[in-house]
Scaffold this motif. Sequence first.
Motif, short mmCIF file in Angstrom:
data_model
loop_
_atom_site.label_atom_id
_atom_site.label_comp_id
_atom_site.label_asym_id
_atom_site.label_seq_id
_atom_site.Cartn_x
_atom_site.Cartn_y
_atom_site.Cartn_z
N GLY A 89 0.86 -1.16 -0.22
CA GLY A 89 -0.43 0.05 -0.22
C GLY A 89 0.94 1.58 0.11
N TRP A 90 0.36 1.95 1.21
CA TRP A 90 1.39 3.56 1.47
C TRP A 90 2.88 2.87 1.56
CZ3 TRP A 90 3.03 6.00 6.65
CH2 TRP A 90 3.32 7.09 5.71
N ASP A 91 3.76 3.76 0.85
CA ASP A 91 5.16 3.45 1.32
C ASP A 91 5.89 4.12 1.60
OD1 ASP A 91 7.68 2.37 0.55
OD2 ASP A 91 7.90 2.54 -1.35
N GLU A 92 6.35 3.90 2.45
CA GLU A 92 7.42 5.05 3.44
C GLU A 92 8.61 4.72 3.43
OE1 GLU A 92 6.60 5.74 7.38
OE2 GLU A 92 6.07 3.89 7.53
N ASP A 93 8.83 3.80 2.97
CA ASP A 93 10.61 3.07 2.62
C ASP A 93 11.23 3.10 1.40
OD1 ASP A 93 9.91 2.25 5.90
OD2 ASP A 93 9.58 1.14 5.03
N GLY A 94 10.79 3.89 0.36
CA GLY A 94 11.12 4.16 -1.03
C GLY A 94 12.19 3.16 -1.58
N HIS A 95 10.65 1.29 -1.87
CA HIS A 95 11.01 0.19 -2.07
C HIS A 95 10.34 0.56 -3.80
CE1 HIS A 95 11.50 -1.61 1.57
NE2 HIS A 95 12.50 -1.06 2.31
N HIS A 96 9.86 1.44 -4.18
CA HIS A 96 9.24 1.52 -5.11
C HIS A 96 9.85 2.71 -6.31
CE1 HIS A 96 6.01 -0.05 -3.21
NE2 HIS A 96 5.96 -0.72 -4.42
N SER A 97 9.46 2.66 -7.40
CA SER A 97 10.31 3.18 -8.39
C SER A 97 10.00 5.30 -8.12
CB SER A 97 10.16 3.51 -10.01
OG SER A 97 8.04 3.51 -9.94
N GLU A 98 10.78 5.49 -8.75
CA GLU A 98 10.72 7.13 -8.52
C GLU A 98 9.32 7.73 -9.06
OE1 GLU A 98 12.81 11.26 -10.04
OE2 GLU A 98 13.57 9.46 -10.74
N GLU A 99 8.55 8.22 -8.34
CA GLU A 99 7.38 9.00 -8.09
C GLU A 99 6.05 8.12 -8.42
OE1 GLU A 99 7.40 11.60 -12.09
OE2 GLU A 99 8.32 13.50 -10.35
N SER A 100 6.56 6.80 -7.72
CA SER A 100 6.07 5.56 -7.42
C SER A 100 4.64 6.46 -6.94
CB SER A 100 5.76 4.28 -7.20
OG SER A 100 5.55 4.15 -6.54
N LEU A 101 3.08 6.12 -7.29
CA LEU A 101 2.03 6.41 -6.72
C LEU A 101 1.77 6.12 -5.03
CD1 LEU A 101 -0.77 7.27 -9.80
CD2 LEU A 101 0.87 8.71 -8.86
N HIS A 102 2.61 4.79 -4.91
CA HIS A 102 2.47 3.94 -3.65
C HIS A 102 2.85 5.29 -2.22
CE1 HIS A 102 1.94 -0.22 -4.68
NE2 HIS A 102 2.48 0.22 -5.15
N TYR A 103 3.78 6.21 -2.63
CA TYR A 103 4.42 7.00 -1.53
C TYR A 103 3.62 8.43 -1.47
CZ TYR A 103 9.10 5.28 -3.74
OH TYR A 103 9.98 4.78 -3.54
N GLU A 104 1.93 8.34 -2.89
CA GLU A 104 1.21 9.45 -1.38
C GLU A 104 -0.22 8.24 -1.34
OE1 GLU A 104 0.55 12.43 -4.30
OE2 GLU A 104 1.65 11.70 -5.91
N GLY A 105 0.01 7.05 -1.36
CA GLY A 105 -1.61 6.62 -0.21
C GLY A 105 -2.07 6.09 -1.60
N ARG A 106 -2.12 6.42 -3.10
CA ARG A 106 -2.51 6.30 -4.13
C ARG A 106 -2.51 5.28 -4.86
NH1 ARG A 106 -1.07 11.58 -7.51
NH2 ARG A 106 -3.10 10.97 -8.78
N ALA A 107 -1.59 4.53 -4.27
CA ALA A 107 -1.73 2.46 -5.37
C ALA A 107 -1.58 1.29 -4.49
CB ALA A 107 -0.54 2.94 -6.61
N VAL A 108 -2.10 0.29 -4.84
CA VAL A 108 -1.68 -1.07 -3.49
C VAL A 108 -1.33 -1.77 -4.45
CG1 VAL A 108 -3.43 0.13 -2.25
CG2 VAL A 108 -4.35 -1.33 -3.98
N ASP A 109 -1.35 -3.02 -4.68
CA ASP A 109 -0.86 -3.93 -4.81
C ASP A 109 -1.74 -5.23 -4.36
OD1 ASP A 109 0.92 -2.90 -6.73
OD2 ASP A 109 2.53 -3.17 -5.60
N ILE A 110 -2.77 -6.27 -5.07
CA ILE A 110 -3.49 -7.04 -4.19
C ILE A 110 -3.49 -8.47 -5.44
CG2 ILE A 110 -4.59 -4.89 -3.72
CD1 ILE A 110 -6.42 -5.72 -7.00
N THR A 111 -3.62 -9.27 -3.87
CA THR A 111 -4.06 -10.26 -4.58
C THR A 111 -5.12 -11.30 -3.84
OG1 THR A 111 -2.63 -11.77 -2.72
CG2 THR A 111 -1.88 -11.27 -5.12
N THR A 112 -5.67 -12.24 -3.98
CA THR A 112 -6.42 -12.74 -3.26
C THR A 112 -5.98 -13.73 -2.23
OG1 THR A 112 -6.64 -15.29 -5.01
CG2 THR A 112 -8.15 -13.53 -6.08
#
Length: 434
Positions: free
Chosen positions: A130-153
Amino acid sequence: MGEMLLLARCLLVLLVSSLLMCSGLACGPGRGFGKRRNPKKLTPLAYKQFIPNVAEKTLGASGRYEGKITRNSERFKELTPNYNPDIIFKDEENTGADRLMTQRCKDKLNALAISVMNQWPGVKLRVTEGWDEDGHHSEESLHYEGRAVDITTSDRDRSKYGMLARLAVEAGFDWVYYESKAHIHCSVKAENSVAAKSGGCFPGSATVHLEQGGTKLVKDLRPGDRVLAADDEGRLLYSDFLTFLDRDRGAKKVFYAIETREPRERLLLTAAHLLFVAPHNGSAAGARVRPGQHVYVVAERGGARRLLPAAVHSVTLREETAGAYAPLTAHGTILINRVLASCYAVIEEHSWAHGAFAPYRLAHALLAALAPGRTDRGGRGRRPRPPPAPGAPGAADAPGAAGIHWYSELLYQIGTWLLDSEALHPLGMAVKSS
């Protein structure tokens, strides 16, 4: 008179067609246009497919990156925790970060959780990122704004992931990407976006300057008023107030409060609304303005009133309950609390938005010229006019009208149709990993 009105409408349609590529937006309707609920059998997404078929951070999808949110930043209050018991959060950091997201993301995720349980009884939705505060995603990822999620079942059955992606599309996520064999990536527009939630651009308590002298509250503006604005060269002038692009009298909203140092002025506006930044007269959304930058304010110099750049001292968030209003003038600019702002929002270029409203301004001028009782362009000596015909420019401009202006909705719908083709999008780019 009826033939003249018909001619004006036809001319409006033709001019709109010639300006499709510069769709200007007001502060915007609630749901995005072009999202039709399909009652037919749902088709799973293919591996690496994304919907809509444009880059994630373009207007036709989730929109531009607005900056990383940290726990110490002012924008952290934009995030809200999701404690839905029907969703499993991986939370591998053990900080609860994956539960934090924007309200729009939360709403879509909760809707998807219900769809998952209906589609596969006994199975739940699972959030791996979900929200990423540790910088684990690519630059300008929407995870850094809490606007993106990765999901599974919850059962991690990869054969379900194509359908899971389709369900995410149906749940209303603004961009869905079958990114990996191990998860689906979903993102949403920013809370201030035109397609995220409705909202005017200034609080109703904001003031404008009238040609006949004195000030007036934005909420009290009426067609026929002439207010202080500026032309393309930065010269002060008085411009006709035409209509409200959006109006919500009872709105309780969070505004960005931009305060200048000298002279000391304060402007409140919504995050996506444009104002002009010195020294190059470029337009920037309110949420992007930072202390140290310069905006234009009215100042007295040598007995004359002129626009001067003033340094931004602070940018804070402030909640107001005086309603929300987006006034449109003939010049597309307006002085609000002595600070120069655009009449437009969301789209990054003021000139594009102003060009897109040219057909409306022309039709408005034609109908005003034909209306009985009109005298000079200065607005003096005007007598009351009869109400316009339903559907004509000005029909939604009556003092009692509220909500999103029909022309703004039309432009947004046209823009959404165009952005379904990446080749037509001026900001089209290769899809990057989120």
